[in-house]
Design a protein around this motif. Structure first.
Motif, PDB file in Angstrom:
ATOM      1  N   GLY A 287       0.819  -1.201   0.000  1.00  0.00           N
ATOM      2  CA  GLY A 287       0.000   0.000   0.000  1.00  0.00           C
ATOM      3  C   GLY A 287       0.852   1.249   0.000  1.00  0.00           C
ATOM      4  O   GLY A 287       2.065   1.205  -0.269  1.00  0.00           O
ATOM      5  N   THR A 288       0.219   2.348   0.317  1.00  0.00           N
ATOM      6  CA  THR A 288       0.907   3.638   0.298  1.00  0.00           C
ATOM      7  C   THR A 288       1.669   3.918   1.587  1.00  0.00           C
ATOM      8  O   THR A 288       2.425   4.877   1.652  1.00  0.00           O
ATOM      9  N   ASP A 289       1.480   3.075   2.612  1.00  0.00           N
ATOM     10  CA  ASP A 289       2.155   3.273   3.902  1.00  0.00           C
ATOM     11  C   ASP A 289       2.840   1.968   4.299  1.00  0.00           C
ATOM     12  O   ASP A 289       2.162   0.978   4.622  1.00  0.00           O
ATOM     13  N   PRO A 290       4.167   1.927   4.299  1.00  0.00           N
ATOM     14  CA  PRO A 290       4.874   0.694   4.672  1.00  0.00           C
ATOM     15  C   PRO A 290       4.536   0.206   6.077  1.00  0.00           C
ATOM     16  O   PRO A 290       4.622  -1.003   6.342  1.00  0.00           O
ATOM     17  N   ALA A 291       4.166   1.101   6.961  1.00  0.00           N
ATOM     18  CA  ALA A 291       3.903   0.713   8.348  1.00  0.00           C
ATOM     19  C   ALA A 291       2.761  -0.285   8.459  1.00  0.00           C
ATOM     20  O   ALA A 291       2.714  -1.084   9.404  1.00  0.00           O
ATOM     21  N   THR A 292       1.841  -0.263   7.512  1.00  0.00           N
ATOM     22  CA  THR A 292       0.688  -1.165   7.592  1.00  0.00           C
ATOM     23  C   THR A 292       1.057  -2.607   7.266  1.00  0.00           C
ATOM     24  O   THR A 292       0.266  -3.520   7.525  1.00  0.00           O
ATOM     25  N   ASP A 293       2.252  -2.839   6.715  1.00  0.00           N
ATOM     26  CA  ASP A 293       2.677  -4.198   6.369  1.00  0.00           C
ATOM     27  C   ASP A 293       3.550  -4.833   7.438  1.00  0.00           C
ATOM     28  O   ASP A 293       4.011  -5.969   7.250  1.00  0.00           O
ATOM     29  N   LEU A 294       3.799  -4.136   8.526  1.00  0.00           N
ATOM     30  CA  LEU A 294       4.731  -4.632   9.542  1.00  0.00           C
ATOM     31  C   LEU A 294       4.046  -5.455  10.619  1.00  0.00           C
ATOM     32  O   LEU A 294       4.586  -5.612  11.716  1.00  0.00           O
ATOM     33  N   ARG A 295       2.875  -5.964  10.319  1.00  0.00           N
ATOM     34  CA  ARG A 295       2.129  -6.756  11.298  1.00  0.00           C
ATOM     35  C   ARG A 295       2.925  -8.007  11.677  1.00  0.00           C
ATOM     36  O   ARG A 295       3.298  -8.811  10.823  1.00  0.00           O
ATOM     37  N   GLY A 296       3.186  -8.166  12.959  1.00  0.00           N
ATOM     38  CA  GLY A 296       3.889  -9.353  13.437  1.00  0.00           C
ATOM     39  C   GLY A 296       5.386  -9.181  13.575  1.00  0.00           C
ATOM     40  O   GLY A 296       6.033  -9.980  14.247  1.00  0.00           O
ATOM     41  N   THR A 297       5.975  -8.177  12.960  1.00  0.00           N
ATOM     42  CA  THR A 297       7.428  -8.001  13.055  1.00  0.00           C
ATOM     43  C   THR A 297       7.817  -6.622  13.549  1.00  0.00           C
ATOM     44  O   THR A 297       8.965  -6.418  13.939  1.00  0.00           O
ATOM     45  N   GLY A 298       6.901  -5.674  13.551  1.00  0.00           N
ATOM     46  CA  GLY A 298       7.228  -4.329  13.971  1.00  0.00           C
ATOM     47  C   GLY A 298       8.388  -3.756  13.167  1.00  0.00           C
ATOM     48  O   GLY A 298       8.592  -4.094  11.990  1.00  0.00           O
ATOM     49  N   PHE A 299       9.164  -2.912  13.827  1.00  0.00           N
ATOM     50  CA  PHE A 299      10.268  -2.254  13.127  1.00  0.00           C
ATOM     51  C   PHE A 299      11.401  -3.220  12.792  1.00  0.00           C
ATOM     52  O   PHE A 299      12.245  -2.920  11.944  1.00  0.00           O
ATOM     53  N   LEU A 300      11.421  -4.384  13.415  1.00  0.00           N
ATOM     54  CA  LEU A 300      12.468  -5.351  13.109  1.00  0.00           C
ATOM     55  C   LEU A 300      12.379  -5.804  11.648  1.00  0.00           C
ATOM     56  O   LEU A 300      13.407  -6.131  11.030  1.00  0.00           O
ATOM     57  N   GLY A 301      11.164  -5.808  11.089  1.00  0.00           N
ATOM     58  CA  GLY A 301      11.023  -6.147   9.686  1.00  0.00           C
ATOM     59  C   GLY A 301      11.782  -5.187   8.784  1.00  0.00           C
ATOM     60  O   GLY A 301      12.392  -5.594   7.787  1.00  0.00           O
ATOM     61  N   LEU A 302      11.774  -3.911   9.131  1.00  0.00           N
ATOM     62  CA  LEU A 302      12.539  -2.917   8.369  1.00  0.00           C
ATOM     63  C   LEU A 302      14.026  -3.017   8.677  1.00  0.00           C
ATOM     64  O   LEU A 302      14.866  -2.794   7.792  1.00  0.00           O
ATOM     65  N   MET A 303      14.367  -3.357   9.911  1.00  0.00           N
ATOM     66  CA  MET A 303      15.779  -3.487  10.274  1.00  0.00           C
ATOM     67  C   MET A 303      16.455  -4.606   9.484  1.00  0.00           C
ATOM     68  O   MET A 303      17.602  -4.469   9.031  1.00  0.00           O
ATOM     69  N   HIS A 304      15.758  -5.724   9.315  1.00  0.00           N
ATOM     70  CA  HIS A 304      16.350  -6.824   8.553  1.00  0.00           C
ATOM     71  C   HIS A 304      16.498  -6.461   7.081  1.00  0.00           C
ATOM     72  O   HIS A 304      17.511  -6.796   6.450  1.00  0.00           O
ATOM     73  N   THR A 305      15.502  -5.781   6.528  1.00  0.00           N
ATOM     74  CA  THR A 305      15.623  -5.338   5.141  1.00  0.00           C
ATOM     75  C   THR A 305      16.772  -4.350   5.004  1.00  0.00           C
ATOM     76  O   THR A 305      17.518  -4.378   4.011  1.00  0.00           O
ATOM     77  N   LEU A 306      16.928  -3.492   5.993  1.00  0.00           N
ATOM     78  CA  LEU A 306      18.044  -2.540   5.992  1.00  0.00           C
ATOM     79  C   LEU A 306      19.379  -3.274   5.996  1.00  0.00           C
ATOM     80  O   LEU A 306      20.302  -2.924   5.246  1.00  0.00           O
ATOM     81  N   TYR A 307      19.498  -4.292   6.842  1.00  0.00           N
ATOM     82  CA  TYR A 307      20.735  -5.085   6.883  1.00  0.00           C
ATOM     83  C   TYR A 307      20.998  -5.732   5.533  1.00  0.00           C
ATOM     84  O   TYR A 307      22.143  -5.750   5.033  1.00  0.00           O
ATOM     85  N   PHE A 308      19.963  -6.239   4.910  1.00  0.00           N
ATOM     86  CA  PHE A 308      20.094  -6.952   3.642  1.00  0.00           C
ATOM     87  C   PHE A 308      20.641  -6.046   2.545  1.00  0.00           C
ATOM     88  O   PHE A 308      21.492  -6.463   1.749  1.00  0.00           O
ATOM     89  N   VAL A 309      20.163  -4.812   2.494  1.00  0.00           N
ATOM     90  CA  VAL A 309      20.550  -3.918   1.388  1.00  0.00           C
ATOM     91  C   VAL A 309      21.783  -3.076   1.702  1.00  0.00           C
ATOM     92  O   VAL A 309      22.346  -2.454   0.789  1.00  0.00           O
ATOM     93  N   MET A 310      22.205  -3.045   2.957  1.00  0.00           N
ATOM     94  CA  MET A 310      23.357  -2.215   3.316  1.00  0.00           C
ATOM     95  C   MET A 310      24.640  -3.020   3.515  1.00  0.00           C
ATOM     96  O   MET A 310      25.732  -2.458   3.479  1.00  0.00           O
ATOM     97  N   ASP A 311      24.518  -4.309   3.740  1.00  0.00           N
ATOM     98  CA  ASP A 311      25.725  -5.129   3.887  1.00  0.00           C
ATOM     99  C   ASP A 311      26.318  -5.402   2.500  1.00  0.00           C
ATOM    100  O   ASP A 311      25.621  -5.882   1.603  1.00  0.00           O
ATOM    101  N   PRO A 312      27.606  -5.094   2.296  1.00  0.00           N
ATOM    102  CA  PRO A 312      28.209  -5.269   0.962  1.00  0.00           C
ATOM    103  C   PRO A 312      28.172  -6.709   0.469  1.00  0.00           C
ATOM    104  O   PRO A 312      28.104  -6.956  -0.734  1.00  0.00           O
ATOM    105  N   GLU A 313      28.225  -7.688   1.391  1.00  0.00           N
ATOM    106  CA  GLU A 313      28.234  -9.084   0.983  1.00  0.00           C
ATOM    107  C   GLU A 313      26.856  -9.560   0.537  1.00  0.00           C
ATOM    108  O   GLU A 313      26.741 -10.407  -0.365  1.00  0.00           O
ATOM    109  N   THR A 314      25.819  -9.051   1.154  1.00  0.00           N
ATOM    110  CA  THR A 314      24.472  -9.535   0.840  1.00  0.00           C
ATOM    111  C   THR A 314      23.737  -8.657  -0.162  1.00  0.00           C
ATOM    112  O   THR A 314      22.706  -9.075  -0.694  1.00  0.00           O
ATOM    113  N   LEU A 315      24.239  -7.455  -0.435  1.00  0.00           N
ATOM    114  CA  LEU A 315      23.546  -6.548  -1.359  1.00  0.00           C
ATOM    115  C   LEU A 315      23.355  -7.157  -2.747  1.00  0.00           C
ATOM    116  O   LEU A 315      22.255  -7.041  -3.322  1.00  0.00           O
TER     117      LEU A 315
END
Length: 436
Positions: free
Chosen positions: A242-270
Motif C-alpha cells: 500500500g501507500t504506507d509501509p507501516a501497515t505491512d509490519l504486522r507481526g514483526t514491527g520495526f524489526l522487519g525494516l531493520m532486517h531489510t536494511l541489513y540486507f541492502v546495506m551489507d556489501p556481501e548480501t547486497l
C-alpha cells in the motif's frame, strides 16, 4: 497717375512672386527622413521670401506646416509646426503608429513572441533537477547506527509485552527440557529481549532514525539518491502492499525494516538482495519484495523464539548477528525454490510454510548454505546453492495437493491476488507455531 503707379507696383510684386516660385521649384533641397513610432516622415526645408525676408517652413509628407497660416492638430488635416513632445501629448504619434502602419505592428508582435520563445529556450539550460549539490537529501543509515539508536532508547514499555520463548506445559515442557535445544546463555538474554522489543516497536514519523531507515531501503532498491514522500504509491515499487509501509509490519514491527536494511546495506548480501528484487519484478514470478522480506523476519523470529538458534548464538556469543544471517539464509532458500521451481504468487503461502518448517529443523544447515553461497559468489563463480535441497524444495503430499488446488482455483485472478503471508494461513496449517 497714382493708379498707374499702384498698378505698376502690383505687376512688379506679381513678377517677383513668380520668380520666387521658379526658384522654389529648382532649388536643391536636402531631404531628411525621420521615423516616428514606425511612421516615416519626409521633411523638406522650404525657403520663402516675403517682402525681402526669408522664412523656413518644414514639409512633412508633402504638406507644409502652417502653409495656410492655420495650425491643425488632428491627424487627417495639415497641422501647424509643433514640437515632438507636443505631438506625443496630443496622441498623434500613438494614433499614427496604431492605425497608419499595421504590418509593422504585426512584425513587432511576432518579434516579441520570438524573443519570448528564445528566452524560454535559454532558460532550459538553467533548469536544475530536484536534487542539487546544495540540497540536503536524507543520508543513508547503516544497520549498526540504527541498532545503536534502539540500544540507547528506553524500550521499557515494549519489553513488558514481549514473548521471547514458547510457553510449554506438561509433557511438552518436560520433553523440551530433556531433548530440546540448549537454553540461551544468561549473558545473551538482554540482547535477545532487545530483538523482540524492536519487533514490538511501530514506525514513528517523528523519529529521524525511523524515517532514515525507510528512505535508505527505498534508495538502495530503486537506485536513486532522491528522497521519496512518506506516503504514496511509490512504496509499491519496492514491494509494499500500500501507500504506507507501516501497515505491512504486522507481526514483526520495526524489526522487519531493520532486517531489510541489513540486507541492502551489507556489501556481501547486497548483490543477493538485488537478485531477489529483480526476480520480484518478473512478469510471471513476481512477488512483493518487502512483504516477502517481512515474512522472512517473521520466520526468523519464530525460530529464535523456539530456541532453535540458541546453540549457534551461544557458540558465537551474539544474538543479533546470528538472527541477521539466518534471515538472509531464509530469504536465499525462498529465492532458490521460487526461481528454480517457477513459483508464482499463488504458491506463496505454501512455499513460506514449507520454508518455515525446514528452517526450524535445519537452522545450522541454512546458515552453512548461506556461507558457502556468499564465498562462491565472492570468488566469482556460480554458487552451487542455486539448486536447493530436494527434500526441502519438495512439498509434502498434503500441502502439495492443497497448493495445486489453490493454484487452480486462483489462477484466473493472476496479479490481482493478494500476497499470502505466514500469518494468513488457515489455523489447521499453523501447527504449534505461534507468531507475534
Amino acid at each position: 497717375m497714382t493708379s498707374e503707379v499702384f498698378r505698376g507696383h502690383d505687376q512688379e510684386q506679381h513678377q517677383q512672386q513668380t520668380r520666387l516660385r521658379a526658384m522654389e521649384d529648382n532649388i536643391d533641397v536636402t531631404s531628411h527622413t525621420e521615423v516616428l513610432n514606425g511612421l516615416s516622415h519626409e521633411r523638406k526645408p522650404v525657403e520663402e521670401i516675403t517682402n525681402g525676408h526669408s522664412t523656413y517652413k518644414p514639409v512633412i509628407n508633402g504638406v507644409a506646416i502652417g502653409h495656410n497660416g492655420k495650425d491643425h492638430t488632428n491627424g487627417s488635416a495639415p497641422f501647424g509646426s509643433l514640437p515632438i513632445s507636443a505631438l506625443k501629448q496630443n496622441g498623434l504619434l500613438q494614433t499614427l503608429a496604431a492605425g497608419g502602419d499595421k504590418p509593422n505592428s504585426t512584425e513587432e508582435r511576432e518579434d516579441s513572441e520570438l524573443e519570448k520563445a528564445r528566452q524560454e529556450w535559454d532558460a532550459l539550460d538553467n533548469i536544475q533537477p530536484a536534487l542539487t549539490e546544495d540540497s540536503n537529501p536524507t543520508p543513508l543509515i547503516s544497520f549498526n547506527e540504527a541498532l545503536q539508536y534502539f540500544q540507547t532508547t528506553d524500550l521499557g514499555d515494549l519489553l513488558k509485552n514481549i514473548q521471547p520463548t514458547i510457553r510449554r506445559t506438561g509433557l511438552a515442557a518436560i520433553a523440551h527440557f530433556l531433548f530440546g535445544p540448549p537454553r540461551l546463555h544468561r549473558e545473551l538474554l538482554e540482547e535477545r529481549d532487545l530483538v523482540f522489543a524492536i519487533a514490538q516497536c511501530p514506525v514513528d514519523n517523528s523519529q529521524t532514525v525511523h524515517m532514515r531507515v525507510l528512505q535508505t531501503i527505498y534508495k538502495r532498491l530503486i537506485g536513486t539518491r532522491l528522497d521519496c514522500p512518506r506516503y504514496g504509491s511509490h512504496w509499491e515499487n519496492v514491494g509494499f502492499q500500500g501507500t504506507d509501509p507501516a501497515t505491512d509490519l504486522r507481526g514483526t514491527g520495526f524489526l522487519g525494516l531493520m532486517h531489510t536494511l541489513y540486507f541492502v546495506m551489507d556489501p556481501e548480501t547486497l548483490p543477493l538482495a538485488r537478485d531477489i528484487y529483480k526476480l520480484s519484478q518478473h512478469p510471471t514470478q513476481n512477488f512483493p519484495f518487502c512483504v516477502m522480506s517481512i515474512n522472512m523476519t517473521r520466520i526468523a523470529l519464530q525460530v529464535l523464539r523456539e530456541e532453535a538458534l540458541s546453540k549457534e548464538c551461544n557458540r558465537r556469543q551474539q544474538v543479533v548477528g546470528v538472527l541477521n544471517e539466518f534471515y538472509v539464509a531464509t530469504f536465499l532458500h525462498v529465492y532458490q525454490v521460487w526461481k528454480t521451481q517457477q513459483k508464482t504468487i499463488a504458491d506463496s503461502g505454501f512455499v513460506l510454510k514449507e520454508v518455515e518448517l525446514f528452517a526450524k529443523k535445519n537452522p545450522k544447515q541454512m546458515l552453512r548454505r548461506l556461507e558457502v553461497f556468499l564465498k562462491e559468489r565472492q570468488a566469482g563463480g556460480v554458487p552451487r546453492g542455486t539448486s536447493p535441497d530436494p527434500q526441502a524444495s519438495q512439498p509434502s503430499p498434503s500441502l502439495g495437493e492443497r497448493g495445486a488446488k489453490a493454484g487452480m482455483g486462483q489462477g484466473s485472478r493472476g496479479k490481482e491476488m493478494h500476497f499470502t503471508g505466514v500469518c494468513d494461513l488457515p489455523p489447521d496449517m499453523e501447527g504449534e507455531a505461534r507468531l507475534i
